[in-house]
Design an enzyme around this catalytic site. Structure first.
Site, PDB file in Angstrom:
ATOM      1  N   HIS A  20       0.096  12.187  -1.057  1.00 18.29           N
ATOM      2  CA  HIS A  20      -1.020  12.071  -0.769  1.00 18.29           C
ATOM      3  C   HIS A  20      -1.549  12.419   0.622  1.00 18.29           C
ATOM      4  CE1 HIS A  20       0.922   8.260  -0.536  1.00 18.29           C
ATOM      5  NE2 HIS A  20       0.072   8.122   0.475  1.00 18.29           N
ATOM      6  N   SER A  72       3.975   3.937   1.670  1.00 17.24           N
ATOM      7  CA  SER A  72       4.178   2.715   0.770  1.00 17.24           C
ATOM      8  C   SER A  72       4.260   3.460  -0.848  1.00 17.24           C
ATOM      9  CB  SER A  72       3.468   2.429   0.454  1.00 17.24           C
ATOM     10  OG  SER A  72       2.183   2.640  -0.172  1.00 17.24           O
ATOM     11  N   HIS A 105      -5.016  11.358   2.632  1.00 18.98           N
ATOM     12  CA  HIS A 105      -5.983   9.742   2.494  1.00 18.98           C
ATOM     13  C   HIS A 105      -7.305  10.591   3.998  1.00 18.98           C
ATOM     14  CE1 HIS A 105      -3.508   5.980   2.328  1.00 18.98           C
ATOM     15  NE2 HIS A 105      -2.035   6.537   3.086  1.00 18.98           N
ATOM     16  N   ASP A 148      -9.165   5.215  -3.283  1.00 16.51           N
ATOM     17  CA  ASP A 148      -8.107   4.105  -2.788  1.00 16.51           C
ATOM     18  C   ASP A 148      -8.553   2.697  -3.427  1.00 16.51           C
ATOM     19  OD1 ASP A 148      -5.178   4.623  -0.982  1.00 16.51           O
ATOM     20  OD2 ASP A 148      -6.408   2.077  -1.382  1.00 16.51           O
TER      21      ASP A 148
HETATM   22  P1  AMP Z   1       0.026   5.228   1.512  1.00 11.33           P
HETATM   23  O1  AMP Z   1       0.741   3.670   2.172  1.00 11.33           O
HETATM   24  O2  AMP Z   1      -0.359   5.967   2.345  1.00 11.33           O
HETATM   25  O3  AMP Z   1       1.755   5.135   1.232  1.00 11.33           O
HETATM   26  O4  AMP Z   1      -0.808   5.103   1.571  1.00 11.33           O
HETATM   27  C1  AMP Z   1      -1.041   4.471  -0.744  1.00 11.33           C
HETATM   28  C2  AMP Z   1      -2.048   4.487  -0.905  1.00 11.33           C
HETATM   29  O5  AMP Z   1      -2.323   4.176  -2.188  1.00 11.33           O
HETATM   30  C3  AMP Z   1      -2.441   2.708  -0.314  1.00 11.33           C
HETATM   31  O6  AMP Z   1      -3.677   2.970   0.856  1.00 11.33           O
HETATM   32  C4  AMP Z   1      -3.359   1.739  -1.540  1.00 11.33           C
HETATM   33  O7  AMP Z   1      -4.139   0.990  -1.118  1.00 11.33           O
HETATM   34  C5  AMP Z   1      -3.268   3.210  -2.753  1.00 11.33           C
HETATM   35  N1  AMP Z   1      -2.591   2.151  -4.001  1.00 11.33           N
HETATM   36  C6  AMP Z   1      -2.231   2.290  -4.255  1.00 11.33           C
HETATM   37  N2  AMP Z   1      -2.075   2.723  -5.290  1.00 11.33           N
HETATM   38  C7  AMP Z   1      -3.530   2.490  -5.978  1.00 11.33           C
HETATM   39  C8  AMP Z   1      -3.355   2.952  -6.767  1.00 11.33           C
HETATM   40  N3  AMP Z   1      -3.065   2.200  -8.513  1.00 11.33           N
HETATM   41  N4  AMP Z   1      -4.942   3.436  -6.734  1.00 11.33           N
HETATM   42  C9  AMP Z   1      -5.131   3.495  -6.415  1.00 11.33           C
HETATM   43  N5  AMP Z   1      -5.280   3.392  -5.232  1.00 11.33           N
HETATM   44  C10 AMP Z   1      -3.910   2.798  -5.010  1.00 11.33           C
END
Ligand code: AMP
Length: 116
Positions: A102, A97, A104, A32
């Site tokens: 995905h 977001s 975590h 992340d």
């Molecule tokens: P969520 O908020 O559960 O949808 O998780 C989305 C995650 O994607 C967040 O923790 C972000 O920090 C992560 N994220 C967003 N863009 C990227 C990227 N380009 N590479 C790696 N992680 C990312």
């Protein structure tokens, strides 16, 4: 948002760089960019699925692969024994977001429950 403008689909296609930790036939695991713990890895399916709520019976194998991948990532990252959290946010109100499924994998510190 479709596959063409999906951030994680771009990572799957190799158009956007990612720090890949492990990969399988149906999934990819990468760090992340805004880590919330010493270990914070995302496991995503290569196939575009919006989230857990968009899974159907045809995704059964894929859904299982995601959990198996999460456990594999935990072993690779050295948190399998110390403990880790596997979580997926569904919908904006729950903190989702990026609308490509995905999981975590968070570890390396004590986790509190319930999450805020
Ligand atoms: P969520 O908020 O559960 O949808 O998780 C989305 C995650 O994607 C967040 O923790 C972000 O920090 C992560 N994220 C967003 N863009 C990227 C990227 N380009 N590479 C790696 N992680 C990312």
């Amino acid at each position: 948002m479709g596959m063409d403008d999906c951030l994680f689909c771009s990572i799957v296609r190799g158009e956007i760089p990612a720090d890949i930790v492990a990969e399988g036939e149906s999934w990819l695991a990468f760090r992340d960019i805004q880590p919330q713990a010493p270990v914070h890895v995302l496991v995503i399916p290569r196939e575009h699925v919006e989230g857990v709520g968009s899974l159907d019976a045809e995704h059964a194998a894929l859904a299982a692969d995601m959990l198996l991948a999460a456990a594999e990532v935990a072993r690779i990252e050295g948190v399998a024994q110390s403990g880790y959290r596997v979580v997926t946010n569904v919908g904006e109100r729950a903190g989702q977001s990026v609308f490509h499924l995905h999981v975590h994998v968070l570890g390396g510190r004590r986790m509190r429950w319930p999450p805020g």
